[in-house]
Design a protein around this motif. Sequence first.
Motif: not given
Length: 300
Positions: A215-225
């Motif tokens: 959950p805390l990496l959600k925005r990082t995941t969004f950026l990567n995707v």
Amino acid sequence: MKKPRNKFFQKNKFDQAMTGYLFLLPALVALLVFLIGPIFYAFYISFFRFSFLEPQNAKFIGFSNYIHLFQDKEFLRALWNTSLYTIVVVPIQTAIALFLALIVNNIRGKTFFRVAYYLPTVTSTVAVSVMFTFIFQPDGILNKFLENFGIHGPNYFNSPTFALPAIMMMAIWSSVGQFMIIYLAGLQDIPEEVYEAAELDGARGFRLLWHVTLPLLKRTTFLNVVMSMIGTFQVFDQAYVISGGNGGPLNSTLTVVLDIFRKGFKTMQMGYASAMAFVLFAIILIFTLIQNYFLGREDK
């Protein structure tokens, strides 16, 4: 006595602002001439039957280029190949990058592993393509390895079935390090106090990963995707080198950008190629906005 002082400071502030704008002027001119200007010009000629060899014979045809796109079997095949490539590469690439980041974040020698995993990202795409050409040759390393198990591998890059998956493997290997570094930065930005509080509540192992880290990496995941999706929709180098620029065999490695290149610089249909480029831009923009919408809704 105060008014002259105010005028002095106002004049000095104006001079500083003008100095700053003068320093920015070369970059702004370059941006206008080499990026913004060509974008608007490409959009303009997308409504014309246009060739740079005969620009004086350009003919306005309205939306005909855009309409013809969805009747063009080559473009539809290229769009299908690119979409399939994106659907496969993006999730696998993201998952592997997260897995590697989790490992590197919890072992000694982080710097060594960062460099080792990131090195393929800064390696020339052409060099990587040539290396994988040797690996996937009929008598290459992969087929020799499979022979130990009695398996006779195909000629991958000359097979309509295996050519695109081989390019997918090459893309994942060569770019996963970039997204691993971003995930690693995201992991190191999570406060240790959060993990300590979760452990006091009984979270351990996978539960800690699932309920705290992800959950805390959600925005990082969004950026990567988003970055991965944009990169996969724009895939060109690998397909060009592997297929020799023709998208073969049987258009199985033809991508949208490769088709744009062929239409614009080989058959000189620059107006049509510009229309293809803006359709690709619209597709990427729509997918990005959809992902941003779902992320924003979850935040609310």
